[in-house]
Design a protein around this motif. Structure first.
Motif, PDB file in Angstrom:
ATOM      1  N   VAL A   7      23.173  14.241  15.734  1.00 50.26           N
ATOM      2  CA  VAL A   7      23.839  15.387  16.340  1.00 50.26           C
ATOM      3  C   VAL A   7      23.398  16.706  15.702  1.00 50.26           C
ATOM      4  N   GLU A   8      23.345  16.722  14.378  1.00 47.70           N
ATOM      5  CA  GLU A   8      22.992  17.962  13.691  1.00 47.70           C
ATOM      6  C   GLU A   8      21.623  18.478  14.132  1.00 47.70           C
ATOM      7  N   GLN A   9      20.675  17.577  14.289  1.00 50.10           N
ATOM      8  CA  GLN A   9      19.323  17.964  14.729  1.00 50.10           C
ATOM      9  C   GLN A   9      19.345  18.483  16.153  1.00 50.10           C
ATOM     10  N   ARG A  10      20.133  17.820  16.995  1.00 46.79           N
ATOM     11  CA  ARG A  10      20.175  18.229  18.400  1.00 46.79           C
ATOM     12  C   ARG A  10      20.786  19.615  18.548  1.00 46.79           C
ATOM     13  N   VAL A  11      21.843  19.884  17.802  1.00 43.41           N
ATOM     14  CA  VAL A  11      22.481  21.197  17.891  1.00 43.41           C
ATOM     15  C   VAL A  11      21.544  22.270  17.342  1.00 43.41           C
ATOM     16  N   ALA A  12      20.867  21.948  16.243  1.00 46.89           N
ATOM     17  CA  ALA A  12      19.903  22.898  15.682  1.00 46.89           C
ATOM     18  C   ALA A  12      18.817  23.220  16.708  1.00 46.89           C
ATOM     19  N   ASP A  13      18.309  22.209  17.370  1.00 49.08           N
ATOM     20  CA  ASP A  13      17.254  22.432  18.368  1.00 49.08           C
ATOM     21  C   ASP A  13      17.773  23.204  19.578  1.00 49.08           C
ATOM     22  N   ALA A  14      19.005  22.926  19.971  1.00 46.15           N
ATOM     23  CA  ALA A  14      19.565  23.647  21.121  1.00 46.15           C
ATOM     24  C   ALA A  14      19.660  25.140  20.811  1.00 46.15           C
ATOM     25  N   LEU A  15      20.106  25.462  19.612  1.00 46.86           N
ATOM     26  CA  LEU A  15      20.182  26.876  19.219  1.00 46.86           C
ATOM     27  C   LEU A  15      18.789  27.505  19.223  1.00 46.86           C
ATOM     28  N   LEU A  16      17.819  26.761  18.703  1.00 45.10           N
ATOM     29  CA  LEU A  16      16.460  27.302  18.643  1.00 45.10           C
ATOM     30  C   LEU A  16      15.876  27.485  20.039  1.00 45.10           C
ATOM     31  N   ARG A  17      16.172  26.565  20.944  1.00 42.78           N
ATOM     32  CA  ARG A  17      15.678  26.704  22.320  1.00 42.78           C
ATOM     33  C   ARG A  17      16.234  27.973  22.964  1.00 42.78           C
ATOM     34  N   MET A  18      17.541  28.181  22.786  1.00 47.11           N
ATOM     35  CA  MET A  18      18.148  29.380  23.373  1.00 47.11           C
ATOM     36  C   MET A  18      17.569  30.640  22.734  1.00 47.11           C
ATOM     37  N   ALA A  19      17.357  30.576  21.428  1.00 45.82           N
ATOM     38  CA  ALA A  19      16.792  31.735  20.734  1.00 45.82           C
ATOM     39  C   ALA A  19      15.366  31.997  21.201  1.00 45.82           C
ATOM     40  N   ASN A  20      14.623  30.929  21.423  1.00 46.41           N
ATOM     41  CA  ASN A  20      13.239  31.091  21.879  1.00 46.41           C
ATOM     42  C   ASN A  20      13.174  31.734  23.250  1.00 46.41           C
ATOM     43  N   GLN A  21      14.056  31.326  24.134  1.00 46.27           N
ATOM     44  CA  GLN A  21      14.015  31.833  25.491  1.00 46.27           C
ATOM     45  C   GLN A  21      14.657  33.200  25.632  1.00 46.27           C
ATOM     46  N   SER A  22      15.751  33.393  24.917  1.00 41.14           N
ATOM     47  CA  SER A  22      16.535  34.602  25.158  1.00 41.14           C
ATOM     48  C   SER A  22      16.638  35.437  23.910  1.00 41.14           C
ATOM     49  N   GLY A  23      15.955  34.999  22.846  1.00 42.63           N
ATOM     50  CA  GLY A  23      16.144  35.638  21.559  1.00 42.63           C
ATOM     51  C   GLY A  23      15.802  37.109  21.588  1.00 42.63           C
ATOM     52  N   ARG A  24      16.699  37.884  21.064  1.00 48.95           N
ATOM     53  CA  ARG A  24      16.395  39.298  20.909  1.00 48.95           C
ATOM     54  C   ARG A  24      16.571  39.588  19.429  1.00 48.95           C
ATOM     55  N   LYS A  25      15.587  40.218  18.877  1.00 52.03           N
ATOM     56  CA  LYS A  25      15.579  40.412  17.429  1.00 52.03           C
ATOM     57  C   LYS A  25      16.473  41.585  17.030  1.00 52.03           C
ATOM     58  N   THR A  26      17.306  41.359  16.056  1.00 52.53           N
ATOM     59  CA  THR A  26      18.111  42.434  15.504  1.00 52.53           C
ATOM     60  C   THR A  26      17.846  42.472  13.999  1.00 52.53           C
ATOM     61  N   ASP A  27      18.441  43.428  13.327  1.00 49.01           N
ATOM     62  CA  ASP A  27      18.234  43.498  11.883  1.00 49.01           C
ATOM     63  C   ASP A  27      18.824  42.277  11.173  1.00 49.01           C
ATOM     64  N   ALA A  28      19.867  41.689  11.790  1.00 48.09           N
ATOM     65  CA  ALA A  28      20.517  40.554  11.156  1.00 48.09           C
ATOM     66  C   ALA A  28      19.772  39.249  11.393  1.00 48.09           C
ATOM     67  N   GLY A  29      18.961  39.193  12.466  1.00 52.51           N
ATOM     68  CA  GLY A  29      18.259  37.955  12.789  1.00 52.51           C
ATOM     69  C   GLY A  29      18.017  37.877  14.279  1.00 52.51           C
ATOM     70  N   ILE A  30      17.836  36.674  14.795  1.00 52.30           N
ATOM     71  CA  ILE A  30      17.616  36.495  16.228  1.00 52.30           C
ATOM     72  C   ILE A  30      18.961  36.212  16.887  1.00 52.30           C
ATOM     73  N   GLU A  31      19.286  37.037  17.857  1.00 51.42           N
ATOM     74  CA  GLU A  31      20.576  36.844  18.497  1.00 51.42           C
ATOM     75  C   GLU A  31      20.386  36.237  19.880  1.00 51.42           C
ATOM     76  N   ILE A  32      21.231  35.293  20.205  1.00 48.48           N
ATOM     77  CA  ILE A  32      21.194  34.693  21.533  1.00 48.48           C
ATOM     78  C   ILE A  32      21.810  35.693  22.504  1.00 48.48           C
ATOM     79  N   ALA A  33      21.046  36.021  23.539  1.00 48.04           N
ATOM     80  CA  ALA A  33      21.336  37.209  24.327  1.00 48.04           C
ATOM     81  C   ALA A  33      22.415  37.032  25.389  1.00 48.04           C
ATOM     82  N   PHE A  34      22.971  35.841  25.502  1.00 46.85           N
ATOM     83  CA  PHE A  34      24.039  35.652  26.478  1.00 46.85           C
ATOM     84  C   PHE A  34      25.218  34.954  25.807  1.00 46.85           C
ATOM     85  N   PRO A  35      26.413  35.066  26.390  1.00 48.00           N
ATOM     86  CA  PRO A  35      27.586  34.450  25.774  1.00 48.00           C
ATOM     87  C   PRO A  35      27.482  32.926  25.786  1.00 48.00           C
TER      88      PRO A  35
END
Length: 234
Positions: free
Chosen positions: A150-178
């Motif tokens: 589960v931990e790996q799957r959730v990590a990958d899901a976050l990374l997928r969303m960040a890859n597709q919708s990631g917008r870079k901020t000073d704090a890091g990569i933010e997922i651009a939708f709720p």
DNA sequence: TCATTAAGTATGC
DNA sequence: GCATACTTAATGA
């Protein structure tokens, strides 16, 4: 309704090989639609009457299992076609689409898809390419569901969303939708509780920062380590 | 390792 | 102030 500007489509893969007059023709046949966050765009099994191009916002595509569970299949980012049932030789939608954030989309009657494919160079090829890419992505997450913790799957899901919708901020990569924890659990085949615990732990570890419906990945490389690339196994 | 139950706090219209 | 989002602990498969 204001006339749509050609610049909306120029540069997008399905229209890349087209000239201005052709893009004008296509736009003149499009209707633009707006959807509030959470609004349904089309439903699984319904007649596919329309196909769409997302101009702004994010679309969540989900399927419902036999026992009524939602499974989030993928997200659509601006500039992508969706609801392209005709490219799959289907006359009903294979999944349900809803607005993950407020959306603006162009809509065309399905009959025009074949028309476009026949008349416009590269349109069919490009849409088949994106369909193929999505199938590959779905297949990847499916095998993940079967093989990874589960931990790996959730990590990958976050990374997928960040890859597709990631917008870079000073704090890091933010997922651009709720995104809710419930949503993430629907993408990863787990419960919202487990997702909540993981995000809390990762927040304490300084990997992510999250508030309600909003996630910033502050240390992407550490998430990559947790994901399929370098999880606890092997 | 993870889901489930249950009981709580926080947040935003 | 109510619904929704989120957190946390306990228990047990």
């Amino acid at each position: 309704m204001p006339r749509l500007d050609e610049s909306l489509l120029t540069g997008l893969p399905p229209f890349a090989r087209l000239g201005r007059p052709e893009i004008r023709e296509i736009l003149d046949q499009a209707a633009s639609r707006r959807y509030d966050e959470g609004a349904a765009i089309f439903r699984e099994g319904h007649d596919a009457e329309t196909f769409f191009l997302l101009l702004d916002g994010y679309v969540r595509v989900a399927r419902t299992t036999a026992d009524g569970d939602q499974v989030v299949v993928l997200h659509i980012a601006p500039g992508q076609l969706f609801g392209i049932a005709p490219a799959l030789r289907r006359d009903t939608y294979p999944a349900t689409a809803s607005a993950a954030a407020e959306c603006i989309a162009l809509a065309w009657p399905v009959q025009l898809w074949h028309d476009f494919a026949a008349r416009y160079d590269g349109f069919a090829a490009e849409t088949y390419r994106t369909v193929g890419q999505r199938l590959g992505e779905i297949q990847g997450t499916l095998t993940q569901l079967a093989t990874q913790a589960v931990e790996q799957r959730v990590a990958d899901a976050l990374l997928r969303m960040a890859n597709q919708s990631g917008r870079k901020t000073d704090a890091g990569i933010e997922i651009a939708f709720p995104v809710t924890r419930q949503n993430i659990s629907e993408m990863t085949g787990t419960t919202l509780h487990t997702v909540s615990r993981l995000l809390s732990a990762w927040q304490k570890a300084g990997i992510v920062r999250s508030t309600r419906k909003h996630i910033v990945i502050t240390a992407p490389h550490r998430l990559v380590e947790l994901g399929s690339a370098g999880g606890p196994e092997s």
